[in-house]
Write a protein that holds these residues in place. Structure first.
Motif, PDB file in Angstrom:
ATOM      1  N   LEU A  41       0.830  -1.208   0.000  1.00  0.00           N
ATOM      2  CA  LEU A  41       0.000   0.000   0.000  1.00  0.00           C
ATOM      3  C   LEU A  41       0.864   1.258   0.000  1.00  0.00           C
ATOM      4  O   LEU A  41       0.567   2.238  -0.697  1.00  0.00           O
ATOM      5  CB  LEU A  41      -0.932  -0.002   1.211  1.00  0.00           C
ATOM      6  N   VAL A  99      -7.302  -1.563   0.771  1.00  0.00           N
ATOM      7  CA  VAL A  99      -7.429  -3.023   0.814  1.00  0.00           C
ATOM      8  C   VAL A  99      -8.906  -3.347   0.948  1.00  0.00           C
ATOM      9  O   VAL A  99      -9.577  -2.870   1.864  1.00  0.00           O
ATOM     10  CB  VAL A  99      -6.634  -3.633   1.985  1.00  0.00           C
ATOM     11  N   SER A 129      -6.905  -5.470  -3.328  1.00  0.00           N
ATOM     12  CA  SER A 129      -6.701  -4.043  -3.056  1.00  0.00           C
ATOM     13  C   SER A 129      -6.835  -3.258  -4.351  1.00  0.00           C
ATOM     14  O   SER A 129      -7.016  -3.829  -5.436  1.00  0.00           O
ATOM     15  CB  SER A 129      -5.321  -3.804  -2.428  1.00  0.00           C
TER      16      SER A 129
END
Length: 206
Positions: A154, A168, A183
């Protein structure tokens, strides 16, 4: 002293008639002469008018040819503009998906792997705050050895220029095997190609 005309009255009358006839004839000749002069002048004026008409017709013909030439250019310009508008519609807000794949390959952690990936472009949509314009999104499904790998994924997504709001959707940690997750990330105008930027008028640098 008064004069006395001794000619017979008949002769005097005849002389007066001849003089009168001469005056009338002379006047007639004068009138005919004036008519002839007027006729000659009118012929000259008519010739000048005809010359002006011919010259104007030539000028009009030249103007008509120029109009036709300009009309042809205008038609060519209109066709070119129509083709350009079609190309603009096709390439507006174009996103290079090969470029997206290269960026994904650079940011994915070594302890993660993708099992599915999809990318989609969309009509530019302003964010809730209005300071960012979204032009598409990426959705992935993948495997990770641990939660730190997902967190790193991320973080790395947001480092790519034009990629914002990574998220996510789901994550599962089975008793055996790697973590599975889904995600995604939003795409801003910064990912639009230069061609798509010109066609769609994108200004958001993202």
């Amino acid at each position: 002293m008064s004069q006395v005309n001794l000619l017979p009255p008949e002769i005097l009358a005849s002389q007066r008639q001849r003089r009168l006839a001469g005056v009338v004839a002379l006047a007639g000749v004068g009138v005919i002469g004036l008519i002839f002069v007027f006729y000659v002048l009118q012929l000259g004026n008519l010739s000048a008018v005809r010359s002006d008409i011919d010259q104007q017709e030539q000028t009009n013909a030249g103007l008509q040819r120029e109009i036709e030439r300009l009309r042809e250019f205008e038609e060519l310009r209109a066709r070119a503009q129509a083709k350009q508008e079609l190309l603009d519609a096709v390439f507006a807000n174009e996103i290079s998906f090969s470029g997206l794949l290269m960026d994904v390959s650079r940011v994915i952690p070594s302890t993660a792997a993708l099992t599915a990936m999809s990318a989609a472009s969309q009509e530019p949509t302003a964010s809730v705050g209005g300071d960012t314009t979204f032009n598409g999104r990426i959705d992935v499904a993948g495997l990770a050895l641990d939660y730190d790998t997902v967190a790193s994924w991320l973080t790395r997504l947001e480092r790519v220029r034009g990629w914002v709001n990574p998220w996510v959707n789901s994550i599962a940690d089975p008793e055996s095997g790697p973590i599975t997750y889904t995600s995604g990330v939003d795409l801003t105008g910064a990912v639009v190609t230069e061609r798509g930027r010109r066609s769609g008028g994108v200004t958001d640098a993202g």
